[in-house]
Design a protein around this motif. Sequence first.
Motif, PDB file in Angstrom:
ATOM      1  N   TYR A 200      42.858  46.744  37.434  1.00 57.81           N
ATOM      2  CA  TYR A 200      43.850  46.334  38.427  1.00 57.81           C
ATOM      3  C   TYR A 200      43.221  46.519  39.795  1.00 57.81           C
ATOM      4  O   TYR A 200      42.545  47.521  40.048  1.00 57.81           O
ATOM      5  CB  TYR A 200      45.094  47.211  38.276  1.00 57.81           C
ATOM      6  CG  TYR A 200      46.171  47.019  39.319  1.00 57.81           C
ATOM      7  CD1 TYR A 200      47.275  46.212  39.066  1.00 57.81           C
ATOM      8  CD2 TYR A 200      46.113  47.693  40.545  1.00 57.81           C
ATOM      9  CE1 TYR A 200      48.294  46.064  40.008  1.00 57.81           C
ATOM     10  CE2 TYR A 200      47.112  47.544  41.493  1.00 57.81           C
ATOM     11  CZ  TYR A 200      48.199  46.733  41.220  1.00 57.81           C
ATOM     12  OH  TYR A 200      49.206  46.596  42.159  1.00 57.81           O
ATOM     13  N   GLY A 202      42.906  44.838  44.243  1.00 62.94           N
ATOM     14  CA  GLY A 202      43.217  43.832  45.249  1.00 62.94           C
ATOM     15  C   GLY A 202      43.258  44.427  46.629  1.00 62.94           C
ATOM     16  O   GLY A 202      42.896  45.591  46.858  1.00 62.94           O
ATOM     17  N   ASP A 255      48.392  49.270  35.404  1.00 61.47           N
ATOM     18  CA  ASP A 255      49.344  49.393  36.504  1.00 61.47           C
ATOM     19  C   ASP A 255      49.285  50.821  37.045  1.00 61.47           C
ATOM     20  O   ASP A 255      49.531  51.776  36.304  1.00 61.47           O
ATOM     21  CB  ASP A 255      50.756  49.070  36.008  1.00 61.47           C
ATOM     22  CG  ASP A 255      51.788  49.070  37.131  1.00 61.47           C
ATOM     23  OD1 ASP A 255      51.435  49.431  38.269  1.00 61.47           O
ATOM     24  OD2 ASP A 255      52.944  48.716  36.859  1.00 61.47           O
ATOM     25  N   THR A 273      46.974  40.938  47.415  1.00 62.25           N
ATOM     26  CA  THR A 273      46.343  40.260  46.280  1.00 62.25           C
ATOM     27  C   THR A 273      46.277  41.142  45.036  1.00 62.25           C
ATOM     28  O   THR A 273      45.618  40.779  44.061  1.00 62.25           O
ATOM     29  CB  THR A 273      44.910  39.818  46.643  1.00 62.25           C
ATOM     30  OG1 THR A 273      44.105  40.978  46.896  1.00 62.25           O
ATOM     31  CG2 THR A 273      44.907  38.914  47.868  1.00 62.25           C
ATOM     32  N   ARG A 274      46.951  42.274  45.029  1.00 59.32           N
ATOM     33  CA  ARG A 274      46.864  43.194  43.897  1.00 59.32           C
ATOM     34  C   ARG A 274      47.360  42.553  42.612  1.00 59.32           C
ATOM     35  O   ARG A 274      48.420  41.930  42.578  1.00 59.32           O
ATOM     36  CB  ARG A 274      47.674  44.463  44.179  1.00 59.32           C
ATOM     37  CG  ARG A 274      47.094  45.378  45.217  1.00 59.32           C
ATOM     38  CD  ARG A 274      48.027  46.544  45.490  1.00 59.32           C
ATOM     39  NE  ARG A 274      49.295  46.092  46.064  1.00 59.32           N
ATOM     40  CZ  ARG A 274      50.367  46.875  46.216  1.00 59.32           C
ATOM     41  NH1 ARG A 274      50.315  48.145  45.834  1.00 59.32           N
ATOM     42  NH2 ARG A 274      51.466  46.397  46.749  1.00 59.32           N
ATOM     43  N   ALA A 275      46.579  42.717  41.557  1.00 62.02           N
ATOM     44  CA  ALA A 275      46.934  42.155  40.251  1.00 62.02           C
ATOM     45  C   ALA A 275      45.938  42.669  39.227  1.00 62.02           C
ATOM     46  O   ALA A 275      44.902  43.242  39.579  1.00 62.02           O
ATOM     47  CB  ALA A 275      46.877  40.622  40.296  1.00 62.02           C
ATOM     48  N   LEU A 277      42.942  41.930  37.080  1.00 59.64           N
ATOM     49  CA  LEU A 277      41.899  40.941  37.303  1.00 59.64           C
ATOM     50  C   LEU A 277      40.710  41.193  36.394  1.00 59.64           C
ATOM     51  O   LEU A 277      40.484  42.326  35.952  1.00 59.64           O
ATOM     52  CB  LEU A 277      41.446  40.946  38.760  1.00 59.64           C
ATOM     53  CG  LEU A 277      40.633  42.119  39.317  1.00 59.64           C
ATOM     54  CD1 LEU A 277      39.887  41.681  40.569  1.00 59.64           C
ATOM     55  CD2 LEU A 277      41.518  43.305  39.647  1.00 59.64           C
TER      56      LEU A 277
END
Length: 425
Positions: A200, A202, A255, A273-275, A277
């Motif tokens: 995770y 961003g 998470d 932009t957190r996700a 990835l």
Amino acid sequence: MNELKNMIKGRLWLPGDAGFDEARTPWNLSVDQPVAAVVEAAGADDVAATVGHAALHGLTVTTQASGHGAVTAEGVILLRTHLMDTVEIADGVARAGAGAKWGQVLSAAGPLGLTGVAGSSPVVSVTGYTLGGGLGWFSRKYGFASASVLAADVVDATGARVRVTAESDPELFWALRGGGGDFAVVTGLEFALSPAPVLYGGRMMWPAERAPEVLAAFREVTAGAPEELTVWFDLLKFPGAPGLVAVDCTYLGEDPGELLRPFDAIGGAIGDTRAVLPVADLGSICAEPTDPTPSAGRVELLTGLDDAVAAALLADPIDPLFNVQVRHLGGALTRPSGGAAGELTEPYLLYMVGPAMPGTAERMDVLSKALVPHTSGRKPYTMLHSGEQAASAFDAGTLARLRDLKRARDPHGVLRANYPVLGTA
């Protein structure tokens, strides 16, 4: 030099040749490299031939792959290894040629649920970065990149090809894990990969006026962050654009839950932009330039991030700098690395970067001097910049041990690292 040209399969450029200036130019376009020749090695045999030729004729060789870590030494042979860029992964171990870049390794390792201890840029070479220790996104969890090295294929100062492990040559193995490139030319590295089944990460961004709130939240989050979480604070100012404040983060998990809640409570965010990835997209978080560019930078290690440090960081606009960044360290970095990189007890790192123009160095001087009571004076080897000396990267005992090894293994100074342990050649 004509003799050397006939010994190698790659290319040799000499002053006056078409393409010489391009071949000698480093990634940082502000640094001139007044070298005597450039060898583009086609493989390890070319490396051995070049070093052997230099040893025979009293010459000096310095090595670059991606062009990071520019040198200013005059009259040396610049050995380019960017063509040696193979990457193989098997049983959790990566083998990277001397020219392989981190983006290649992450693209191959990510689908397997694995990662290396990569930095913020996908275009930096694995070998150069790791020889300097390698301080990256997952260092809080896994330590220096150099700590994961299992073996190195090298060419020594006589031109002989040798495989180095902890068993075959413990002293050289120790030095190659964070001591820089003064002791042998590495043609291939083998290193253990680390688990990263889910990543995770961003960037969160706000207008510059939110900087005091963001820095306060950064201090709160990093005070109790688990080793799986890494957070960096950025003051950003690009030409013609308003100032910004940002937070970059990675979390080795799906998470981070409440861990980043203090940032979510800050209003006025203009980007997030957190996700989850792919590991291969790690370089997208900071979105650093991937093409050569002129710049100037400096690093300091902070002994803390109290009110006085926060006030110094926020006292004035950062112009003409592009970025003033504070990276959270700690975790595995505080434990022995098993190599010359040692350990870092300082909890934060300050990184400054700006254009190669008048005023940049002076602005960095102002901030560095304001923080003197809160800096250790040490600089990680992996983040030294042009003109700095390796002596600032090591304690006295480590530096003495590296210098003894250099004198024993390369008494004639055939090999020269970007930041040599015996001083400027």
